[in-house]
Write a protein that holds these residues in place. Structure first.
Motif, PDB file in Angstrom:
ATOM      1  N   MET A   8     -15.615  23.632  -6.377  1.00 23.40           N
ATOM      2  CA  MET A   8     -15.511  22.373  -5.736  1.00 23.40           C
ATOM      3  C   MET A   8     -16.234  22.075  -4.482  1.00 23.40           C
ATOM      4  O   MET A   8     -15.752  23.109  -3.337  1.00 23.40           O
ATOM      5  CB  MET A   8     -14.148  21.752  -5.965  1.00 23.40           C
ATOM      6  N   ARG A  10     -15.758  20.641  -0.729  1.00 21.11           N
ATOM      7  CA  ARG A  10     -14.811  19.863  -0.198  1.00 21.11           C
ATOM      8  C   ARG A  10     -14.960  19.436   1.234  1.00 21.11           C
ATOM      9  O   ARG A  10     -15.575  20.461   1.974  1.00 21.11           O
ATOM     10  CB  ARG A  10     -13.218  20.582  -0.223  1.00 21.11           C
ATOM     11  N   ASP A  68     -16.890  16.631  -3.898  1.00 19.96           N
ATOM     12  CA  ASP A  68     -15.971  16.252  -4.782  1.00 19.96           C
ATOM     13  C   ASP A  68     -14.666  15.732  -4.491  1.00 19.96           C
ATOM     14  O   ASP A  68     -14.213  14.786  -4.981  1.00 19.96           O
ATOM     15  CB  ASP A  68     -15.752  17.768  -5.653  1.00 19.96           C
ATOM     16  N   GLU A  69     -14.295  16.189  -3.237  1.00 17.36           N
ATOM     17  CA  GLU A  69     -13.053  15.912  -2.831  1.00 17.36           C
ATOM     18  C   GLU A  69     -13.107  15.762  -1.236  1.00 17.36           C
ATOM     19  O   GLU A  69     -14.003  16.712  -0.445  1.00 17.36           O
ATOM     20  CB  GLU A  69     -11.855  16.862  -3.133  1.00 17.36           C
ATOM     21  N   TYR A  70     -12.306  15.069  -0.589  1.00 16.88           N
ATOM     22  CA  TYR A  70     -12.201  14.691   1.010  1.00 16.88           C
ATOM     23  C   TYR A  70     -11.017  14.712   1.513  1.00 16.88           C
ATOM     24  O   TYR A  70      -9.887  14.314   0.768  1.00 16.88           O
ATOM     25  CB  TYR A  70     -13.105  13.380   1.208  1.00 16.88           C
ATOM     26  N   PHE A  87      -6.006  20.834  -0.577  1.00 14.99           N
ATOM     27  CA  PHE A  87      -6.808  20.503  -1.836  1.00 14.99           C
ATOM     28  C   PHE A  87      -6.160  20.991  -3.239  1.00 14.99           C
ATOM     29  O   PHE A  87      -6.177  20.371  -4.044  1.00 14.99           O
ATOM     30  CB  PHE A  87      -8.319  21.020  -1.821  1.00 14.99           C
ATOM     31  N   GLU A  92      -6.830  15.771  -8.056  1.00 14.72           N
ATOM     32  CA  GLU A  92      -8.196  15.148  -7.525  1.00 14.72           C
ATOM     33  C   GLU A  92      -8.143  13.605  -7.909  1.00 14.72           C
ATOM     34  O   GLU A  92      -8.687  13.139  -7.337  1.00 14.72           O
ATOM     35  CB  GLU A  92      -9.207  15.996  -8.667  1.00 14.72           C
ATOM     36  N   ASP A  93      -7.285  13.279  -8.813  1.00 13.80           N
ATOM     37  CA  ASP A  93      -7.267  11.947  -9.309  1.00 13.80           C
ATOM     38  C   ASP A  93      -6.694  10.810  -8.634  1.00 13.80           C
ATOM     39  O   ASP A  93      -6.720   9.739  -8.700  1.00 13.80           O
ATOM     40  CB  ASP A  93      -6.977  11.963 -10.986  1.00 13.80           C
ATOM     41  N   LYS A 135      -6.025  11.791   1.505  1.00 12.69           N
ATOM     42  CA  LYS A 135      -6.810  12.761   0.566  1.00 12.69           C
ATOM     43  C   LYS A 135      -7.232  12.069  -0.611  1.00 12.69           C
ATOM     44  O   LYS A 135      -6.459  11.179  -1.127  1.00 12.69           O
ATOM     45  CB  LYS A 135      -5.681  13.863   0.024  1.00 12.69           C
ATOM     46  N   SER A 137     -11.009  11.668  -3.497  1.00  7.32           N
ATOM     47  CA  SER A 137     -12.057  12.105  -4.203  1.00  7.32           C
ATOM     48  C   SER A 137     -13.144  11.284  -4.755  1.00  7.32           C
ATOM     49  O   SER A 137     -13.198  10.029  -4.238  1.00  7.32           O
ATOM     50  CB  SER A 137     -11.684  13.092  -5.447  1.00  7.32           C
ATOM     51  N   GLN A 138     -14.015  11.786  -5.264  1.00  5.14           N
ATOM     52  CA  GLN A 138     -15.289  10.930  -5.803  1.00  5.14           C
ATOM     53  C   GLN A 138     -14.861   9.630  -6.647  1.00  5.14           C
ATOM     54  O   GLN A 138     -15.344   8.683  -6.735  1.00  5.14           O
ATOM     55  CB  GLN A 138     -16.272  11.597  -6.381  1.00  5.14           C
TER      56      GLN A 138
END
Length: 243
Positions: A8, A10, A68-70, A87, A92-93, A135, A137-138
């Motif tokens: 991923m 990040r 993918d993630e932030y 992370f 992720e969702d 936190k 994600s896309q």
């Protein structure tokens, strides 16, 4: 790294527009990101003439869309050397934020002050979150881009509330409303993820915050003291920030 999956991408980022990032905070995040293999970036240029710096955290997909993630953190925050991989701990969702336990007057009157912009949404003061740690994600790209569009369409009213008529809430209260209005799934995290208002909690000058928090937010600390305090923290613990 996820076994059997593509690694991923990040990103951890901060916004520092018209704000000097203290090297002491920057060094802790550079260490943390190097330790776990994340990228670290600083947004230091405005995207719009009529946008307050607070709002630039939501322009991340306009600037860095290939992750993918932030995680967003405030520019005056430091991360503890032994903090876990956030992370990996958070899915992720969902959108994750930390419950705001600062000034109830500021929160409550800010909620009332922005209600006219969100007639079909409600925010309870006891479920209000800070945007000092986010936190996502896309999957939240449309949420963030939609929020920036909301700003652009209402910038005159927003700027008046921010700087003249209300002076409470800034981007944080509208985002609380927007998340509810858009029915975005979110989860409130405990303060260990973003421990703020240290003076009010009586945990700053005795150093207790270093024991009980992963991220230390220095909001509410007098400006003339903030740099000195952050320097003392760094000098006391810098040897721990080495790989």
């Amino acid at each position: 790294m996820e076994t059997g999956k593509t690694k991923m991408k990040r990103l951890i980022y901060i916004v520092a527009i018209n704000f000097e990032v203290q090297d002491y905070a920057k060094k802790t995040w550079e260490y943390y990101c190097k330790k776990y293999g994340f990228d670290f970036k600083i947004i230091d240029t405005p995207s719009r003439e009529n946008m307050a710096p607070h709002w630039e955290r939501y322009t991340v997909f306009e600037r860095f869309d290939d992750y993918d993630e932030y995680i967003y953190v405030d520019a005056d925050a430091m991360v503890r050397w032994d903090s876990p991989n956030f992370f990996e701990m958070l899915s992720e969702d969902k959108l994750y934020a930390v419950k705001d336990l600062g000034s109830l007057e500021w929160v409550y009157n800010g909620i009332k002050g922005y209600k006219d912009l969100f007639p079909n949404a409600d925010v309870n003061w006891f479920e209000y979150f800070t945007t000092g740690f986010l936190k996502f994600s896309q999957t939240h790209k449309s949420l963030f881009n939609g929020f920036i569009q909301f700003h652009d369409e209402n910038s005159k009213v927003i700027n008046d509330k921010q700087y003249v008529s209300l002076r409470k809430g800034f981007d944080q209260t509208p985002f609380n409303y927007f998340v509810r209005r858009e029915n975005c799934e979110y989860e409130l995290l405990p303060e260990i993820y973003s421990l703020g208002h240290l003076v009010k909690k009586d945990i700053l000058y005795n150093g207790m915050f270093m024991e009980i928090g992963w991220i230390w937010q220095f909001n509410g600390v007098p400006h003339e003291q903030r740099l000195s305090i952050m320097k003392q923290i760094w000098e006391h613990s810098k040897e721990k920030y080495s790989l």
